[in-house]
Design a protein around this motif. Structure first.
Motif, PDB file in Angstrom:
ATOM      1  N   GLU A   1      30.506  15.591  34.062  1.00 57.31           N
ATOM      2  CA  GLU A   1      31.351  15.869  35.227  1.00 57.31           C
ATOM      3  C   GLU A   1      30.869  17.124  35.956  1.00 57.31           C
ATOM      4  N   ARG A   2      30.463  18.120  35.195  1.00 61.72           N
ATOM      5  CA  ARG A   2      29.958  19.365  35.802  1.00 61.72           C
ATOM      6  C   ARG A   2      28.689  19.093  36.621  1.00 61.72           C
TER       7      ARG A   2
ATOM      8  N   GLU B   1      30.575  14.836  27.877  1.00 62.17           N
ATOM      9  CA  GLU B   1      31.413  14.315  28.961  1.00 62.17           C
ATOM     10  C   GLU B   1      31.755  15.433  29.947  1.00 62.17           C
ATOM     11  N   TYR B   2      32.052  16.613  29.409  1.00 63.46           N
ATOM     12  CA  TYR B   2      32.355  17.769  30.263  1.00 63.46           C
ATOM     13  C   TYR B   2      31.161  18.085  31.170  1.00 63.46           C
ATOM     14  N   TYR B   3      29.954  18.141  30.574  1.00 68.59           N
ATOM     15  CA  TYR B   3      28.772  18.476  31.373  1.00 68.59           C
ATOM     16  C   TYR B   3      28.422  17.365  32.359  1.00 68.59           C
TER      17      TYR B   3
ATOM     18  N   LYS C   1      27.938  16.355  38.126  1.00 68.03           N
ATOM     19  CA  LYS C   1      28.357  15.701  39.377  1.00 68.03           C
ATOM     20  C   LYS C   1      28.823  16.748  40.378  1.00 68.03           C
ATOM     21  N   GLU C   2      29.619  17.701  39.892  1.00 64.34           N
ATOM     22  CA  GLU C   2      30.161  18.760  40.754  1.00 64.34           C
ATOM     23  C   GLU C   2      29.051  19.592  41.391  1.00 64.34           C
TER      24      GLU C   2
END
Length: 319
Positions: free
Chosen positions: A97-98, A93-95, A100-101
């Motif tokens: 979002e990363r 989940e963290y990656y 997307k960034e």
């Protein structure tokens, strides 16, 4: 002497831009550059190694930067996707979002063989997927990069299952089992998951059948995969095994950071590499990967090499 494979050692791919690739691997993925050296068989070109905090075997993704290398063609008879391990589902989940960034092309979180995965691509088309180690057993992971941009409890800390795609599927299955001792653990239509050594995400191969377009090597594609063996004696035992089976091979090649043995099986270049000596012997921990490292046999050519490879700055310790 044991010929047992212990897991995945490294994957070597080809990039069209060592600088962009460095920024992607370190700043986006949060893997540590543990060695900036040259291709020992083509000393005008970089060979960069990205791994865990100390370059443990089974954690390094490496790249050749061949000038004027054409773009690879996706297709069968090639290594089609590299796995990377993260600690748990929350890390995926963290990656996500990363990605997307940083505008990283990805296919969202999915499930594969009962595991959560996140397939994604680099700008040159190199294909990867993150594997969650949630409930994973088998080959131990490495140590996350302590001073990287990704929190340690989320960071990539090893290589995951390696995907190989061929059009001679049954023959290649037999090679993996009979020659390399891999064990089928999941068999579905046109895909088999194999355990290597202790198995789990750090010791698995995904073999897929595909009878469509033939792949061609070039940047954005994988050059070879390497599997771990214990030591020099194991490499010599594999030389003997290859000779007995009539498998052509390179003979033992001392790469200084490890010993290696290469064999081409069909279209796939398979390397066997020793776990040691490793990457910590010629640079201090604090500045791993910051200067051009050359093994002793190339050190006399340093001036020539430095004049030919284009310099790029990988210093972090002063930032």
């Amino acid at each position: 002497m044991s010929t047992e494979l212990l897991g995945i050692h490294h994957v070597t791919a080809m990039t069209d831009d060592a600088v962009r690739n460095y920024e992607f691997m370190t700043e986006v993925l949060g893997m540590r550059l543990v060695k900036k050296t040259v291709n020992q068989d083509d000393i005008q070109t970089y060979h960069t190694f990205y791994a865990d905090d100390v370059g443990n075997p089974g954690t390094d993704m490496t790249f050749f930067d061949f000038p004027n290398n054409p773009k690879g063609v996706r297709g069968t008879n090639s290594i089609t996707r590299t796995g990377l391990r993260v600690p748990n589902d929350a890390a995926l989940e963290y990656y996500l979002e990363r990605f997307k960034e940083f505008d990283v092309k990805n296919e969202g979180i999915q499930e594969l063989f009962g595991k959560k995965v996140l397939p994604f691509e680099e700008a040159d088309g190199q294909r990867y997927q993150l594997f969650s180690d949630e409930n994973n057993e088998g080959v131990a992971p490495g140590t996350p990069w302590k001073n990287g941009p990704v929190p340690e409890d989320k960071a990539i800390y090893g290589l995951g299952p390696i995907e190989i795609t061929v059009n001679y599927y049954e023959d290649f299955k037999q090679v993996l089992t009979d020659i390399y001792g891999m064990k089928p653990v999941v068999e579905e239509s046109d895909v088999t998951l194999f355990d290597v050594g202790a198995g789990g995400n750090g010791g698995q191969v995904i073999l897929r059948k595909d009878e469509t377009q033939q792949g061609q090597q070039g940047y954005g594609e994988v050059h070879h995969v390497s599997f771990r063996v214990a030591d020099h004696d194991a490499i010599k035992a594999w030389e003997k095994r290859y000779n007995e089976l009539g498998v052509g091979h390179s003979g033992n090649v001392d790469r200084f950071y490890f010993e290696a043995l290469y064999a081409r099986v069909g279209h796939i270049l398979i390397e066997l590499s020793t776990d040691g000596p490793g990457f910590m012997g010629d640079e201090p921990y604090e500045t791993l990967g910051e200067s051009l490292a050359l093994p002793p046999m190339l050190e006399p050519k340093r001036a020539e090499i430095e004049a030919q490879v284009r310099h790029f700055d990988t210093t972090r310790s002063d930032k």
